[in-house]
Design a protein around this motif. Structure first.
Motif, PDB file in Angstrom:
ATOM      1  N   ILE A  41     -11.180   1.024   2.733  1.00  0.00           N
ATOM      2  CA  ILE A  41     -12.133   0.712   3.801  1.00  0.00           C
ATOM      3  C   ILE A  41     -12.711  -0.686   3.612  1.00  0.00           C
ATOM      4  O   ILE A  41     -12.883  -1.449   4.565  1.00  0.00           O
ATOM      5  N   ALA A  42     -13.004  -1.040   2.362  1.00  0.00           N
ATOM      6  CA  ALA A  42     -13.521  -2.382   2.090  1.00  0.00           C
ATOM      7  C   ALA A  42     -12.491  -3.448   2.452  1.00  0.00           C
ATOM      8  O   ALA A  42     -12.834  -4.510   3.001  1.00  0.00           O
ATOM      9  N   LEU A  43     -11.211  -3.177   2.144  1.00  0.00           N
ATOM     10  CA  LEU A  43     -10.154  -4.127   2.489  1.00  0.00           C
ATOM     11  C   LEU A  43     -10.044  -4.296   4.002  1.00  0.00           C
ATOM     12  O   LEU A  43      -9.924  -5.420   4.518  1.00  0.00           O
ATOM     13  N   LEU A  75      -6.731   4.819   8.705  1.00  0.00           N
ATOM     14  CA  LEU A  75      -6.929   3.891   7.588  1.00  0.00           C
ATOM     15  C   LEU A  75      -5.665   3.116   7.268  1.00  0.00           C
ATOM     16  O   LEU A  75      -5.708   1.898   7.059  1.00  0.00           O
ATOM     17  N   MET A  76      -4.510   3.803   7.228  1.00  0.00           N
ATOM     18  CA  MET A  76      -3.264   3.112   6.929  1.00  0.00           C
ATOM     19  C   MET A  76      -2.859   2.178   8.067  1.00  0.00           C
ATOM     20  O   MET A  76      -2.304   1.111   7.847  1.00  0.00           O
ATOM     21  N   GLY A  77      -3.142   2.607   9.314  1.00  0.00           N
ATOM     22  CA  GLY A  77      -2.849   1.729  10.440  1.00  0.00           C
ATOM     23  C   GLY A  77      -3.673   0.462  10.390  1.00  0.00           C
ATOM     24  O   GLY A  77      -3.179  -0.640  10.633  1.00  0.00           O
ATOM     25  N   ALA A  78      -4.970   0.609  10.045  1.00  0.00           N
ATOM     26  CA  ALA A  78      -5.845  -0.553   9.958  1.00  0.00           C
ATOM     27  C   ALA A  78      -5.534  -1.403   8.733  1.00  0.00           C
ATOM     28  O   ALA A  78      -5.793  -2.605   8.727  1.00  0.00           O
ATOM     29  N   ALA A  79      -4.960  -0.780   7.710  1.00  0.00           N
ATOM     30  CA  ALA A  79      -4.662  -1.533   6.497  1.00  0.00           C
ATOM     31  C   ALA A  79      -3.287  -2.161   6.505  1.00  0.00           C
ATOM     32  O   ALA A  79      -3.013  -3.079   5.731  1.00  0.00           O
ATOM     33  N   SER A  80      -2.397  -1.699   7.384  1.00  0.00           N
ATOM     34  CA  SER A  80      -1.032  -2.221   7.310  1.00  0.00           C
ATOM     35  C   SER A  80      -0.393  -2.469   8.662  1.00  0.00           C
ATOM     36  O   SER A  80       0.246  -3.488   8.877  1.00  0.00           O
ATOM     37  N   GLY A  81      -0.520  -1.530   9.606  1.00  0.00           N
ATOM     38  CA  GLY A  81       0.140  -1.690  10.904  1.00  0.00           C
ATOM     39  C   GLY A  81       1.626  -1.404  10.866  1.00  0.00           C
ATOM     40  O   GLY A  81       2.324  -1.698  11.832  1.00  0.00           O
ATOM     41  N   VAL A  82       2.148  -0.820   9.781  1.00  0.00           N
ATOM     42  CA  VAL A  82       3.580  -0.534   9.659  1.00  0.00           C
ATOM     43  C   VAL A  82       3.800   0.952   9.912  1.00  0.00           C
ATOM     44  O   VAL A  82       3.473   1.795   9.061  1.00  0.00           O
ATOM     45  N   VAL A  83       4.332   1.302  11.083  1.00  0.00           N
ATOM     46  CA  VAL A  83       4.477   2.700  11.484  1.00  0.00           C
ATOM     47  C   VAL A  83       5.436   3.453  10.563  1.00  0.00           C
ATOM     48  O   VAL A  83       5.137   4.559  10.110  1.00  0.00           O
ATOM     49  N   LEU A 112       0.823  -1.204   0.000  1.00  0.00           N
ATOM     50  CA  LEU A 112       0.000   0.000   0.000  1.00  0.00           C
ATOM     51  C   LEU A 112       0.861   1.260   0.000  1.00  0.00           C
ATOM     52  O   LEU A 112       0.500   2.282  -0.592  1.00  0.00           O
ATOM     53  N   GLU A 113       2.016   1.178   0.671  1.00  0.00           N
ATOM     54  CA  GLU A 113       2.917   2.336   0.700  1.00  0.00           C
ATOM     55  C   GLU A 113       3.623   2.519  -0.644  1.00  0.00           C
ATOM     56  O   GLU A 113       3.687   3.622  -1.180  1.00  0.00           O
ATOM     57  N   LYS A 114       4.121   1.433  -1.233  1.00  0.00           N
ATOM     58  CA  LYS A 114       4.847   1.530  -2.503  1.00  0.00           C
ATOM     59  C   LYS A 114       3.942   1.968  -3.649  1.00  0.00           C
ATOM     60  O   LYS A 114       4.390   2.642  -4.578  1.00  0.00           O
ATOM     61  N   SER A 115       2.669   1.568  -3.587  1.00  0.00           N
ATOM     62  CA  SER A 115       1.743   1.916  -4.668  1.00  0.00           C
ATOM     63  C   SER A 115       1.128   3.293  -4.491  1.00  0.00           C
ATOM     64  O   SER A 115       0.237   3.667  -5.261  1.00  0.00           O
ATOM     65  N   ARG A 116       1.551   4.035  -3.478  1.00  0.00           N
ATOM     66  CA  ARG A 116       1.160   5.428  -3.241  1.00  0.00           C
ATOM     67  C   ARG A 116      -0.345   5.596  -2.971  1.00  0.00           C
ATOM     68  O   ARG A 116      -0.915   6.659  -3.210  1.00  0.00           O
ATOM     69  N   GLY A 156      -5.515  -8.552  -1.271  1.00  0.00           N
ATOM     70  CA  GLY A 156      -6.292  -7.338  -1.468  1.00  0.00           C
ATOM     71  C   GLY A 156      -5.420  -6.137  -1.778  1.00  0.00           C
ATOM     72  O   GLY A 156      -5.782  -5.283  -2.594  1.00  0.00           O
ATOM     73  N   SER A 157      -4.244  -6.044  -1.138  1.00  0.00           N
ATOM     74  CA  SER A 157      -3.337  -4.932  -1.429  1.00  0.00           C
ATOM     75  C   SER A 157      -2.819  -5.004  -2.868  1.00  0.00           C
ATOM     76  O   SER A 157      -2.674  -3.971  -3.532  1.00  0.00           O
ATOM     77  N   LEU A 158      -2.573  -6.221  -3.347  1.00  0.00           N
ATOM     78  CA  LEU A 158      -2.184  -6.387  -4.752  1.00  0.00           C
ATOM     79  C   LEU A 158      -3.310  -5.940  -5.683  1.00  0.00           C
ATOM     80  O   LEU A 158      -3.076  -5.264  -6.689  1.00  0.00           O
ATOM     81  N   LEU A 159      -4.529  -6.304  -5.307  1.00  0.00           N
ATOM     82  CA  LEU A 159      -5.684  -5.948  -6.130  1.00  0.00           C
ATOM     83  C   LEU A 159      -5.884  -4.435  -6.171  1.00  0.00           C
ATOM     84  O   LEU A 159      -6.143  -3.858  -7.234  1.00  0.00           O
TER      85      LEU A 159
END
Length: 441
Positions: free
Chosen positions: A234-236, A109-117, A75-79, A261-264
């Motif tokens: 949000i759906a992810l 949203l990013m915390g819930a989608a990744s957890g990478v600080v 999610l971070e690399k794909s901006r 889902g992140s790939l999608l």
């Protein structure tokens, strides 16, 4: 004091000496554990090691770690985070502090989608810090909100901290995810309240986006961009967290859905290519290897400490504290907070925390509640100077005119807010326990 217990104390001291000397954490753990364990009870330590290490590398729950790490990095690399910030910022730009509020929502949203600080702080810092300063935001407020919002991923499920705490404390990952959901949103709400209050008492420090700039995007276009950019993440999140908390999927299965889902999402945004995929896989491998190396090398350390009677020392020390369970918990919270000034969360989790857990297990305390308290405390360690990692992440991408002292000043109110949130959960355990109890965990 018996010789074995003296060795246990010396082992803790040697660990910190090596750590302050710059030796990697995993090496510190392995060297001190093996050396002092062998000195204390000979080669028997080495006969116990294979089964302990085998238990770590075959732990089904821990398989979720590399998958969630992959999800966050993709999610971070794909901006995608950048798109979120831009669209939400425009939607809230008419409010005083609107851009800061957008950063908080992106942090959630990013915390819930990744957890990478690190990924969240660096991404938001690169995208938002210069525009915030250019629009007249106070430097301390701008840097503080970016650092604090980035750390929300430490407590918002699916948090890497919660997965490791579940392993350490013998709780299910689903229980901790459910227990952390409301406290994490409460913390984000406290950040929002602080920015809104700041907009009233000090409007010059958090100005609104000028009307001319907002007028460049029509309401219809903005609504379409909100649906296109905000709805998929949000759906992810709902898919991953809902499947875990609802008992539909195990954490590892949900993590695999999140990674896919992140790939999608990256593909739908037309940003998935071989270069991004290679960088994501490499970064996920490196981060996962670092975490698992620490987990493996923590095994001889833990075995040696227990074998040398370290647990008895801790038990005796806690028994002497006044106030019963609340006094012991308060002492633990203060100790973890102080350690957070100097150590990373993973070091605290696998060195300090296991020393004290037997005390709380024996007292019959609710371990899910204690895990959330510990998780919120460890989140604060990312902000506390001089070694808060969020501060280093932001300084690395901040413009040259932003001084380290300004970043330190900016995070102080948010440290206070996090401590206030921690004490709310401390005094009102139902904030963490009501959801697990409601769904029958």
């Amino acid at each position: 004091m018996p010789f074995a217990e003296i060795l246990a104390l010396c082992m803790i001291g040697a660990f910190f000496v090596l750590l302050l000397a710059g030796v990697p954490v995993a090496i510190c753990l392995g060297v001190t554990g093996l050396a002092f364990g062998y000195a204390g009870f000979g080669g028997m330590l080495f006969t116990l090691m294979p089964s302990r290490i085998f238990g770590v590398v075959t732990n089904y729950t821990l398989l979720a770690l590399p998958l969630f790490i992959f999800m966050g990095i993709m999610l971070e690399k794909s901006r995608i985070a950048g798109d979120l910030l831009e669209v939400i910022g425009l939607a809230m730009g008419g409010l005083r502090g609107g851009m800061a509020l957008a950063i908080i929502l992106v942090g959630v949203l990013m915390g819930a989608a990744s957890g990478v600080v690190g990924a969240t702080v660096v991404t938001v810092g690169l995208i938002a810090l210069s525009p915030l300063l250019r629009r007249g935001y106070d430097t301390g407020v701008a840097t503080g909100i970016i650092c604090a919002s980035g750390t929300l991923g430490q407590i918002i499920p699916p948090s890497l901290v919660l997965i490791l705490l579940a392993d350490i404390m013998g709780e299910s990952v689903g229980t901790l995810f459910a227990a952390a959901l409301f406290p994490s949103l409460l913390l984000a709400g406290l950040f929002v309240a602080y920015i809104l209050i700041l907009g009233i008492v000090s409007p010059a420090s958090v100005p609104a986006i000028p009307a001319e700039e907002r007028a460049q995007v029509s309401g219809r276009d903005l609504a379409l961009r909100l649906v296109k950019v905000v709805l998929p993440p949000i759906a992810l999140i709902a898919l991953v967290l809902g499947s875990i908390i609802g008992g539909i999927a195990a954490p590892t299965e949900a993590a695999s859905m999140g990674a896919f889902g992140s790939l999608l999402l990256a593909a739908l945004a037309r940003r998935l290519n071989w270069s991004i995929l290679r960088e994501t896989v490499q970064s996920a491998f490196v981060t996962s290897a670092m975490v698992f190396l620490i987990l493996i090398f923590a095994q001889p350390f833990g075995l040696a400490f227990r074998g040398l009677g370290g647990e008895r020392l801790v038990q005796d020390a806690f028994d002497s504290l006044p106030g019963g369970l609340n006094g012991q918990l308060l002492f633990l919270m203060i100790l973890l907070f102080v350690l957070g000034f100097f150590l990373e969360w993973i070091e605290i989790s696998y060195i300090a925390l296991p020393l004290f857990l037997p005390v709380f297990l024996a007292s019959g305390a609710d371990m899910a509640w204690i895990a959330i308290l510990v998780g919120m405390n460890l989140q604060t360690s990312f902000l506390t100077p001089p070694f808060g990692w969020a501060l280093f992440f932001l300084k690395g991408v901040a413009p040259p005119e932003v001084k380290t002292t300004q970043i330190y000043r900016g995070v102080l109110p948010f440290i206070a807010i996090q401590l206030f949130g921690l004490f709310l959960v401390f005094f009102f355990p139902g904030l963490a326990l009501w959801l697990p109890e409601a769904i029958g965990w």
